[in-house]
Design a protein around this motif. Sequence first.
Motif, PDB file in Angstrom:
ATOM      1  N   HIS A 121       0.690  -9.169  -3.732  1.00  0.00           N
ATOM      2  CA  HIS A 121       1.852  -9.837  -3.142  1.00  0.00           C
ATOM      3  C   HIS A 121       2.897  -8.814  -2.695  1.00  0.00           C
ATOM      4  O   HIS A 121       3.481  -8.935  -1.602  1.00  0.00           O
ATOM      5  N   HIS A 122       3.121  -7.816  -3.527  1.00  0.00           N
ATOM      6  CA  HIS A 122       4.099  -6.764  -3.262  1.00  0.00           C
ATOM      7  C   HIS A 122       3.724  -6.004  -1.991  1.00  0.00           C
ATOM      8  O   HIS A 122       4.565  -5.790  -1.109  1.00  0.00           O
ATOM      9  N   ILE A 123       2.486  -5.576  -1.915  1.00  0.00           N
ATOM     10  CA  ILE A 123       2.034  -4.791  -0.759  1.00  0.00           C
ATOM     11  C   ILE A 123       2.118  -5.609   0.524  1.00  0.00           C
ATOM     12  O   ILE A 123       2.593  -5.123   1.564  1.00  0.00           O
ATOM     13  N   ARG A 124       1.658  -6.846   0.479  1.00  0.00           N
ATOM     14  CA  ARG A 124       1.644  -7.676   1.694  1.00  0.00           C
ATOM     15  C   ARG A 124       3.048  -7.894   2.246  1.00  0.00           C
ATOM     16  O   ARG A 124       3.280  -7.752   3.451  1.00  0.00           O
ATOM     17  N   MET A 125       3.988  -8.234   1.372  1.00  0.00           N
ATOM     18  CA  MET A 125       5.327  -8.535   1.857  1.00  0.00           C
ATOM     19  C   MET A 125       6.022  -7.292   2.394  1.00  0.00           C
ATOM     20  O   MET A 125       6.645  -7.325   3.467  1.00  0.00           O
ATOM     21  N   TYR A 126       5.922  -6.188   1.685  1.00  0.00           N
ATOM     22  CA  TYR A 126       6.580  -4.977   2.165  1.00  0.00           C
ATOM     23  C   TYR A 126       5.887  -4.418   3.414  1.00  0.00           C
ATOM     24  O   TYR A 126       6.528  -3.766   4.239  1.00  0.00           O
ATOM     25  N   GLY A 166      12.024   4.177   3.463  1.00  0.00           N
ATOM     26  CA  GLY A 166      11.245   5.173   2.734  1.00  0.00           C
ATOM     27  C   GLY A 166      10.751   4.649   1.401  1.00  0.00           C
ATOM     28  O   GLY A 166       9.609   4.898   0.996  1.00  0.00           O
ATOM     29  N   GLN A 167      11.606   3.909   0.702  1.00  0.00           N
ATOM     30  CA  GLN A 167      11.212   3.331  -0.584  1.00  0.00           C
ATOM     31  C   GLN A 167      10.049   2.354  -0.410  1.00  0.00           C
ATOM     32  O   GLN A 167       9.048   2.426  -1.139  1.00  0.00           O
ATOM     33  N   TYR A 168      10.167   1.430   0.530  1.00  0.00           N
ATOM     34  CA  TYR A 168       9.115   0.436   0.722  1.00  0.00           C
ATOM     35  C   TYR A 168       7.793   1.103   1.111  1.00  0.00           C
ATOM     36  O   TYR A 168       6.730   0.728   0.602  1.00  0.00           O
ATOM     37  N   ALA A 169       7.882   2.083   2.001  1.00  0.00           N
ATOM     38  CA  ALA A 169       6.665   2.771   2.436  1.00  0.00           C
ATOM     39  C   ALA A 169       6.016   3.523   1.279  1.00  0.00           C
ATOM     40  O   ALA A 169       4.796   3.454   1.076  1.00  0.00           O
ATOM     41  N   ALA A 170       6.811   4.240   0.503  1.00  0.00           N
ATOM     42  CA  ALA A 170       6.269   5.029  -0.599  1.00  0.00           C
ATOM     43  C   ALA A 170       5.609   4.139  -1.645  1.00  0.00           C
ATOM     44  O   ALA A 170       4.531   4.464  -2.164  1.00  0.00           O
ATOM     45  N   VAL A 171       6.224   3.006  -1.951  1.00  0.00           N
ATOM     46  CA  VAL A 171       5.696   2.128  -2.989  1.00  0.00           C
ATOM     47  C   VAL A 171       4.348   1.534  -2.576  1.00  0.00           C
ATOM     48  O   VAL A 171       3.382   1.542  -3.355  1.00  0.00           O
ATOM     49  N   ILE A 172       4.248   1.031  -1.338  1.00  0.00           N
ATOM     50  CA  ILE A 172       2.976   0.408  -0.955  1.00  0.00           C
ATOM     51  C   ILE A 172       1.897   1.461  -0.708  1.00  0.00           C
ATOM     52  O   ILE A 172       0.714   1.182  -0.903  1.00  0.00           O
ATOM     53  N   ILE A 173       2.279   2.672  -0.311  1.00  0.00           N
ATOM     54  CA  ILE A 173       1.280   3.741  -0.187  1.00  0.00           C
ATOM     55  C   ILE A 173       0.682   4.050  -1.552  1.00  0.00           C
ATOM     56  O   ILE A 173      -0.541   4.118  -1.721  1.00  0.00           O
ATOM     57  N   GLY A 174       1.554   4.260  -2.548  1.00  0.00           N
ATOM     58  CA  GLY A 174       1.061   4.583  -3.876  1.00  0.00           C
ATOM     59  C   GLY A 174       0.196   3.493  -4.470  1.00  0.00           C
ATOM     60  O   GLY A 174      -0.877   3.759  -5.026  1.00  0.00           O
ATOM     61  N   LEU A 175       0.621   2.243  -4.346  1.00  0.00           N
ATOM     62  CA  LEU A 175      -0.157   1.135  -4.906  1.00  0.00           C
ATOM     63  C   LEU A 175      -1.491   0.974  -4.183  1.00  0.00           C
ATOM     64  O   LEU A 175      -2.522   0.691  -4.816  1.00  0.00           O
ATOM     65  N   THR A 176      -1.503   1.151  -2.868  1.00  0.00           N
ATOM     66  CA  THR A 176      -2.753   1.011  -2.114  1.00  0.00           C
ATOM     67  C   THR A 176      -3.734   2.123  -2.467  1.00  0.00           C
ATOM     68  O   THR A 176      -4.945   1.881  -2.584  1.00  0.00           O
ATOM     69  N   VAL A 177      -3.232   3.334  -2.641  1.00  0.00           N
ATOM     70  CA  VAL A 177      -4.104   4.447  -3.060  1.00  0.00           C
ATOM     71  C   VAL A 177      -4.755   4.124  -4.403  1.00  0.00           C
ATOM     72  O   VAL A 177      -5.963   4.341  -4.604  1.00  0.00           O
ATOM     73  N   LEU A 178      -3.977   3.590  -5.318  1.00  0.00           N
ATOM     74  CA  LEU A 178      -4.516   3.270  -6.643  1.00  0.00           C
ATOM     75  C   LEU A 178      -5.522   2.122  -6.569  1.00  0.00           C
ATOM     76  O   LEU A 178      -6.546   2.148  -7.264  1.00  0.00           O
ATOM     77  N   LEU A 179      -5.256   1.119  -5.740  1.00  0.00           N
ATOM     78  CA  LEU A 179      -6.228   0.039  -5.568  1.00  0.00           C
ATOM     79  C   LEU A 179      -7.525   0.567  -4.968  1.00  0.00           C
ATOM     80  O   LEU A 179      -8.620   0.116  -5.326  1.00  0.00           O
ATOM     81  N   ASP A 186     -11.137  -1.963   0.189  1.00  0.00           N
ATOM     82  CA  ASP A 186     -12.035  -1.074   0.924  1.00  0.00           C
ATOM     83  C   ASP A 186     -11.228  -0.037   1.694  1.00  0.00           C
ATOM     84  O   ASP A 186     -10.003  -0.141   1.840  1.00  0.00           O
ATOM     85  N   ARG A 187     -11.929   0.964   2.222  1.00  0.00           N
ATOM     86  CA  ARG A 187     -11.251   2.076   2.888  1.00  0.00           C
ATOM     87  C   ARG A 187     -10.547   1.645   4.163  1.00  0.00           C
ATOM     88  O   ARG A 187      -9.462   2.142   4.480  1.00  0.00           O
ATOM     89  N   THR A 188     -11.148   0.738   4.905  1.00  0.00           N
ATOM     90  CA  THR A 188     -10.528   0.294   6.156  1.00  0.00           C
ATOM     91  C   THR A 188      -9.206  -0.412   5.892  1.00  0.00           C
ATOM     92  O   THR A 188      -8.183  -0.120   6.533  1.00  0.00           O
ATOM     93  N   SER A 189      -9.203  -1.339   4.952  1.00  0.00           N
ATOM     94  CA  SER A 189      -7.975  -2.055   4.613  1.00  0.00           C
ATOM     95  C   SER A 189      -6.910  -1.096   4.080  1.00  0.00           C
ATOM     96  O   SER A 189      -5.722  -1.228   4.399  1.00  0.00           O
ATOM     97  N   ALA A 190      -7.348  -0.126   3.269  1.00  0.00           N
ATOM     98  CA  ALA A 190      -6.398   0.846   2.727  1.00  0.00           C
ATOM     99  C   ALA A 190      -5.802   1.709   3.837  1.00  0.00           C
ATOM    100  O   ALA A 190      -4.595   1.982   3.851  1.00  0.00           O
ATOM    101  N   VAL A 193      -2.980   0.145   5.830  1.00  0.00           N
ATOM    102  CA  VAL A 193      -1.683   0.145   5.143  1.00  0.00           C
ATOM    103  C   VAL A 193      -1.124   1.563   5.016  1.00  0.00           C
ATOM    104  O   VAL A 193       0.056   1.814   5.311  1.00  0.00           O
ATOM    105  N   ILE A 194      -1.963   2.511   4.618  1.00  0.00           N
ATOM    106  CA  ILE A 194      -1.478   3.850   4.263  1.00  0.00           C
ATOM    107  C   ILE A 194      -1.043   4.652   5.489  1.00  0.00           C
ATOM    108  O   ILE A 194       0.037   5.262   5.497  1.00  0.00           O
TER     109      ILE A 194
END
Length: 410
Positions: A121-126, A166-179, A186-190, A193-194
């Motif tokens: 939910h966090h990643i999608r909204m940001y 910058g905050q929103y971008a950094a947070v969803i980048i980090g969470l997507t990398v961990l997912l 999958d790599r395409t979806s990541a 976002v990244i």
Amino acid sequence: MAADHTSKIVGTAWGLLILNTLGSAGAKTIIPLPRSLIQMATMGALVAAFALALAVNLRLRIRASAFLFLLSLLLVPSVISSVNLESGFGALFRCARLTLFIGTLWLLSRWWDGSPTFVRHHIRMYFVVLGSVAAGLVISPGAALPDLYGGRLVGALWPLTPPQIGQYAAVIIGLTVLLLLGRRTDRTSAAVVIVPSLVLLALTHTRTATLGLLIGLVLAIGSLILTSAAARRFFAWAVLCATVAAVAFSSALQAWFLRGQSQENFSNLTGRAKVWDALLAAPRTTSEQLFGMGLGDKSFGGLPIDNSWLAVYEEQGLTGVAIVAAILIVLGGVALLRPPSLARACAIFLISYCAIASYTEAGLGDASPYLLHLAVAASLLAAPAAATPVPTPAAPRRHVPRWARKSEVT
């Protein structure tokens, strides 16, 4: 109510909470938006989020947690300091907003079960918010990269500042990398976002978000190294690429990091240190030291405080500082005690990011994206809900005619 329908409502409520914390002050937009209109939209989003959360949780089933208890306890110094009206009637309004914000989190806590649901939910909204930033950059590059902010990226459709983006971008980048490392995407979806988020982060020239992303990922991936081969490979490649980039592009990285500032301005944290010194030197009564001056706009003398701890001290006093510190300590302690897992790694990333950003950004003491980040961390650290056993209906007794029964020997 169907599970999928409930999940969509919960996700919508979470998105409305994020909309509420976007704020109403920032850069000039392409189409001028009155601040009163933006405030009505953000407050309406909070009321709608509470209503949706209540609609799907009419029985008020909640999952008690130390995070929510401490967050609720933060209301005490907020109300005590705000009723004096030293910060005006706006302080009471902000107390009401914080109460509604925390109440919505309590209602949504029913679905905090240690799964990555709220991470998604966090990643999608940001990502939607960053999409609006990218759209503004395409429509009007001049408005999105104004000279007023030194050519740094701002929101041209919604008034967002470079640190916010910058905050929103950094947070969803980090969470997507961990997912991705946890094989939850999958790599395409990541990459979708990244990659664009990295571009937007670079255009904001936000040092705090960049350092928070890097340090947070190091700590999070470090917690997975012993149990994940993918984490070990990623960490090795990341170190190698970082070393090569530091050697090959050292001058460019230094120029990006300094943002054209002098060494004196950089060491002074872009003027923040002067505001901090003045705030600490201001005379205060014992009550003001303990409970603060009331919830305000996170400024002192008309200048932004840009430090969560000093902002909390100004508005909620030493009591508020102790509660906020307890929130971070409790979440961090619970994360360290959990066995290695993807949920634990995501929680460590969010907690460490908020702790790092608290030095140059305000928000830990009021309704803000930082409290939502910590709420996601709390949802990841929650124990899975115990399954309620479904009673098996007893088999109906079969009627046996009297003549078919076995004779009893007496």
